[in-house]
Scaffold this motif. Structure first.
Motif, PDB file in Angstrom:
ATOM      1  N   MET A 115       0.745  -1.248   0.082  1.00 19.63           N
ATOM      2  CA  MET A 115       0.071  -0.026   0.134  1.00 19.63           C
ATOM      3  C   MET A 115       1.121   1.284  -0.009  1.00 19.63           C
ATOM      4  SD  MET A 115      -3.150   1.091   0.186  1.00 19.63           S
ATOM      5  CE  MET A 115      -4.223  -0.465   0.223  1.00 19.63           C
ATOM      6  N   VAL A 116       1.753   1.323   0.950  1.00 20.19           N
ATOM      7  CA  VAL A 116       2.759   2.400   0.987  1.00 20.19           C
ATOM      8  C   VAL A 116       3.680   2.512  -0.340  1.00 20.19           C
ATOM      9  CG1 VAL A 116       4.623   3.433   2.291  1.00 20.19           C
ATOM     10  CG2 VAL A 116       2.717   2.753   3.411  1.00 20.19           C
ATOM     11  N   ASP A 117       3.922   1.405  -0.807  1.00 21.25           N
ATOM     12  CA  ASP A 117       4.849   1.211  -2.032  1.00 21.25           C
ATOM     13  C   ASP A 117       4.166   1.850  -2.896  1.00 21.25           C
ATOM     14  OD1 ASP A 117       6.873   0.262  -0.779  1.00 21.25           O
ATOM     15  OD2 ASP A 117       6.471  -1.748  -1.263  1.00 21.25           O
ATOM     16  N   HIS A 118       2.882   1.567  -3.135  1.00 23.52           N
ATOM     17  CA  HIS A 118       1.941   2.104  -4.345  1.00 23.52           C
ATOM     18  C   HIS A 118       1.647   3.633  -4.123  1.00 23.52           C
ATOM     19  CE1 HIS A 118      -1.242   2.378  -7.164  1.00 23.52           C
ATOM     20  NE2 HIS A 118      -1.953   2.909  -6.381  1.00 23.52           N
ATOM     21  N   TYR A 119       1.610   4.020  -3.022  1.00 26.35           N
ATOM     22  CA  TYR A 119       1.482   5.614  -2.855  1.00 26.35           C
ATOM     23  C   TYR A 119       2.886   6.315  -3.224  1.00 26.35           C
ATOM     24  CZ  TYR A 119       1.372  10.021  -0.610  1.00 26.35           C
ATOM     25  OH  TYR A 119       1.351  11.287  -0.251  1.00 26.35           O
ATOM     26  N   VAL A 120       4.002   5.814  -2.773  1.00 29.62           N
ATOM     27  CA  VAL A 120       5.239   6.377  -3.176  1.00 29.62           C
ATOM     28  C   VAL A 120       5.239   6.310  -4.702  1.00 29.62           C
ATOM     29  CG1 VAL A 120       7.792   6.261  -2.844  1.00 29.62           C
ATOM     30  CG2 VAL A 120       6.002   5.951  -0.788  1.00 29.62           C
ATOM     31  N   HIS A 121       5.196   4.952  -5.169  1.00 26.26           N
ATOM     32  CA  HIS A 121       5.325   5.230  -6.604  1.00 26.26           C
ATOM     33  C   HIS A 121       4.448   6.182  -7.281  1.00 26.26           C
ATOM     34  CE1 HIS A 121       4.334   3.518 -10.869  1.00 26.26           C
ATOM     35  NE2 HIS A 121       5.475   3.097 -10.633  1.00 26.26           N
ATOM     36  N   SER A 122       3.120   6.245  -7.066  1.00 29.36           N
ATOM     37  CA  SER A 122       2.183   7.355  -7.595  1.00 29.36           C
ATOM     38  C   SER A 122       2.781   8.599  -7.393  1.00 29.36           C
ATOM     39  CB  SER A 122       0.773   7.168  -6.864  1.00 29.36           C
ATOM     40  OG  SER A 122       0.279   5.856  -7.235  1.00 29.36           O
ATOM     41  N   LEU A 123       3.479   9.042  -6.130  1.00 28.81           N
ATOM     42  CA  LEU A 123       3.857  10.180  -5.987  1.00 28.81           C
ATOM     43  C   LEU A 123       5.183  10.479  -6.851  1.00 28.81           C
ATOM     44  CD1 LEU A 123       4.246  12.872  -3.873  1.00 28.81           C
ATOM     45  CD2 LEU A 123       6.014  11.218  -2.621  1.00 28.81           C
ATOM     46  N   VAL A 124       5.761   9.515  -7.104  1.00 24.88           N
ATOM     47  CA  VAL A 124       7.069   9.901  -8.108  1.00 24.88           C
ATOM     48  C   VAL A 124       6.636  10.000  -9.211  1.00 24.88           C
ATOM     49  CG1 VAL A 124       9.141   8.592  -8.912  1.00 24.88           C
ATOM     50  CG2 VAL A 124       8.577   8.490  -6.522  1.00 24.88           C
ATOM     51  N   VAL A 125       5.575   9.184  -9.832  1.00 17.27           N
ATOM     52  CA  VAL A 125       5.319   9.081 -11.405  1.00 17.27           C
ATOM     53  C   VAL A 125       4.544  10.604 -11.561  1.00 17.27           C
ATOM     54  CG1 VAL A 125       3.585   8.176 -12.888  1.00 17.27           C
ATOM     55  CG2 VAL A 125       5.161   6.843 -11.606  1.00 17.27           C
ATOM     56  N   SER A 126       3.536  10.881 -10.478  1.00 17.64           N
ATOM     57  CA  SER A 126       2.787  12.000 -10.788  1.00 17.64           C
ATOM     58  C   SER A 126       3.734  13.411 -10.605  1.00 17.64           C
ATOM     59  CB  SER A 126       1.769  12.214  -9.599  1.00 17.64           C
ATOM     60  OG  SER A 126       2.256  12.565  -8.308  1.00 17.64           O
ATOM     61  N   ASN A 127       4.836  13.260  -9.873  1.00 20.04           N
ATOM     62  CA  ASN A 127       5.725  14.370  -9.933  1.00 20.04           C
ATOM     63  C   ASN A 127       7.038  14.395 -10.734  1.00 20.04           C
ATOM     64  OD1 ASN A 127       4.803  16.307  -7.761  1.00 20.04           O
ATOM     65  ND2 ASN A 127       4.943  14.292  -6.527  1.00 20.04           N
ATOM     66  N   ALA A 128       6.727  13.321 -11.628  1.00 16.41           N
ATOM     67  CA  ALA A 128       7.998  13.037 -12.648  1.00 16.41           C
ATOM     68  C   ALA A 128       9.359  13.245 -12.331  1.00 16.41           C
ATOM     69  CB  ALA A 128       7.744  13.939 -13.803  1.00 16.41           C
ATOM     70  N   TYR A 129       9.503  12.687 -10.846  1.00 16.72           N
ATOM     71  CA  TYR A 129      10.750  12.731 -10.345  1.00 16.72           C
ATOM     72  C   TYR A 129      11.896  11.773 -11.499  1.00 16.72           C
ATOM     73  CZ  TYR A 129       9.136  14.679  -6.046  1.00 16.72           C
ATOM     74  OH  TYR A 129       8.618  15.346  -5.101  1.00 16.72           O
ATOM     75  N   GLN A 130      13.024  12.470 -11.670  1.00 19.08           N
ATOM     76  CA  GLN A 130      14.137  11.700 -12.431  1.00 19.08           C
ATOM     77  C   GLN A 130      15.407  11.306 -11.398  1.00 19.08           C
ATOM     78  OE1 GLN A 130      13.654  11.465 -15.500  1.00 19.08           O
ATOM     79  NE2 GLN A 130      11.711  12.280 -15.364  1.00 19.08           N
ATOM     80  N   PRO A 131      16.014  10.522 -11.919  1.00 21.63           N
ATOM     81  CA  PRO A 131      17.431  10.037 -11.017  1.00 21.63           C
ATOM     82  C   PRO A 131      18.171  11.188 -10.510  1.00 21.63           C
ATOM     83  CG  PRO A 131      17.169   8.642 -12.961  1.00 21.63           C
ATOM     84  CD  PRO A 131      16.031   9.621 -13.094  1.00 21.63           C
ATOM     85  N   SER A 132      18.014  12.153 -11.180  1.00 23.41           N
ATOM     86  CA  SER A 132      18.819  13.486 -10.728  1.00 23.41           C
ATOM     87  C   SER A 132      18.162  14.057  -9.546  1.00 23.41           C
ATOM     88  CB  SER A 132      18.926  14.593 -11.791  1.00 23.41           C
ATOM     89  OG  SER A 132      17.879  14.836 -12.356  1.00 23.41           O
ATOM     90  N   ASP A 133      16.921  13.786  -9.317  1.00 19.98           N
ATOM     91  CA  ASP A 133      16.092  14.288  -7.933  1.00 19.98           C
ATOM     92  C   ASP A 133      16.395  13.343  -6.724  1.00 19.98           C
ATOM     93  OD1 ASP A 133      14.883  16.378  -9.447  1.00 19.98           O
ATOM     94  OD2 ASP A 133      13.405  14.717 -10.332  1.00 19.98           O
ATOM     95  N   ARG A 134      17.386  12.729  -6.502  1.00 18.68           N
ATOM     96  CA  ARG A 134      17.655  11.641  -5.486  1.00 18.68           C
ATOM     97  C   ARG A 134      17.719  12.429  -4.157  1.00 18.68           C
ATOM     98  NH1 ARG A 134      22.697   7.676  -5.850  1.00 18.68           N
ATOM     99  NH2 ARG A 134      21.863   6.137  -4.359  1.00 18.68           N
ATOM    100  N   GLN A 135      18.161  13.477  -4.068  1.00 21.74           N
ATOM    101  CA  GLN A 135      18.173  14.214  -2.895  1.00 21.74           C
ATOM    102  C   GLN A 135      16.865  14.657  -2.398  1.00 21.74           C
ATOM    103  OE1 GLN A 135      20.651  14.654  -0.685  1.00 21.74           O
ATOM    104  NE2 GLN A 135      19.207  15.361   0.697  1.00 21.74           N
ATOM    105  N   VAL A 136      15.983  14.995  -3.357  1.00 25.04           N
ATOM    106  CA  VAL A 136      14.344  15.412  -2.723  1.00 25.04           C
ATOM    107  C   VAL A 136      13.910  14.089  -2.388  1.00 25.04           C
ATOM    108  CG1 VAL A 136      12.392  15.840  -3.915  1.00 25.04           C
ATOM    109  CG2 VAL A 136      14.670  16.963  -4.917  1.00 25.04           C
ATOM    110  N   LEU A 137      14.010  12.766  -3.068  1.00 28.43           N
ATOM    111  CA  LEU A 137      13.292  11.653  -2.626  1.00 28.43           C
ATOM    112  C   LEU A 137      13.777  11.116  -1.460  1.00 28.43           C
ATOM    113  CD1 LEU A 137      13.535   9.830  -6.317  1.00 28.43           C
ATOM    114  CD2 LEU A 137      11.401  10.671  -4.971  1.00 28.43           C
ATOM    115  N   ARG A 138      15.271  11.521  -1.045  1.00 29.58           N
ATOM    116  CA  ARG A 138      15.907  11.107   0.412  1.00 29.58           C
ATOM    117  C   ARG A 138      15.168  12.093   1.285  1.00 29.58           C
ATOM    118  NH1 ARG A 138      22.176  10.617  -0.767  1.00 29.58           N
ATOM    119  NH2 ARG A 138      22.316   8.536  -1.535  1.00 29.58           N
ATOM    120  N   ASP A 139      15.090  13.242   0.868  1.00 34.64           N
ATOM    121  CA  ASP A 139      14.220  14.020   1.994  1.00 34.64           C
ATOM    122  C   ASP A 139      12.710  13.855   2.180  1.00 34.64           C
ATOM    123  OD1 ASP A 139      16.640  15.655   2.049  1.00 34.64           O
ATOM    124  OD2 ASP A 139      15.857  17.188   0.684  1.00 34.64           O
ATOM    125  N   LEU A 140      12.005  13.220   1.234  1.00 29.73           N
ATOM    126  CA  LEU A 140      10.763  12.822   1.503  1.00 29.73           C
ATOM    127  C   LEU A 140      10.865  11.739   2.338  1.00 29.73           C
ATOM    128  CD1 LEU A 140       9.298  13.124  -2.248  1.00 29.73           C
ATOM    129  CD2 LEU A 140       8.563  14.560  -0.059  1.00 29.73           C
TER     130      LEU A 140
END
Length: 66
Positions: A1-26
């Motif tokens: 469930m949480v994995d699905h939410y995180v996946h949706s968050l990443v897809v909806s915000n179009a995060y890229q590998p270069s956004d690694r720091q943003v993802l770590r902060d989240l």
């Protein structure tokens, strides 16, 4: 469930590998909140548009818990 939410968050915000720091902060924010797995599930369900009644049915909890 949480994995699905995180996946949706990443897809909806179009995060890229270069956004690694943003993802770590989240991720740190999620850990720092010290939410139990049950509370994380409730947050995810509510953020996905579930009503409190839907969440009660899905999790088999009582309404005051939600």
């Amino acid at each position: 469930m949480v994995d699905h939410y995180v996946h949706s968050l990443v897809v909806s915000n179009a995060y890229q590998p270069s956004d690694r720091q943003v993802l770590r902060d989240l991720a740190r924010c999620m850990v720092d909140e010290r939410l139990t797995d049950q509370k994380k599930e409730i947050v995810v369900l509510l953020s996905m548009g579930f009503t409190q009644s839907d969440t009660v049915s899905y999790t088999h909890l009582t309404l005051p818990t939600i």
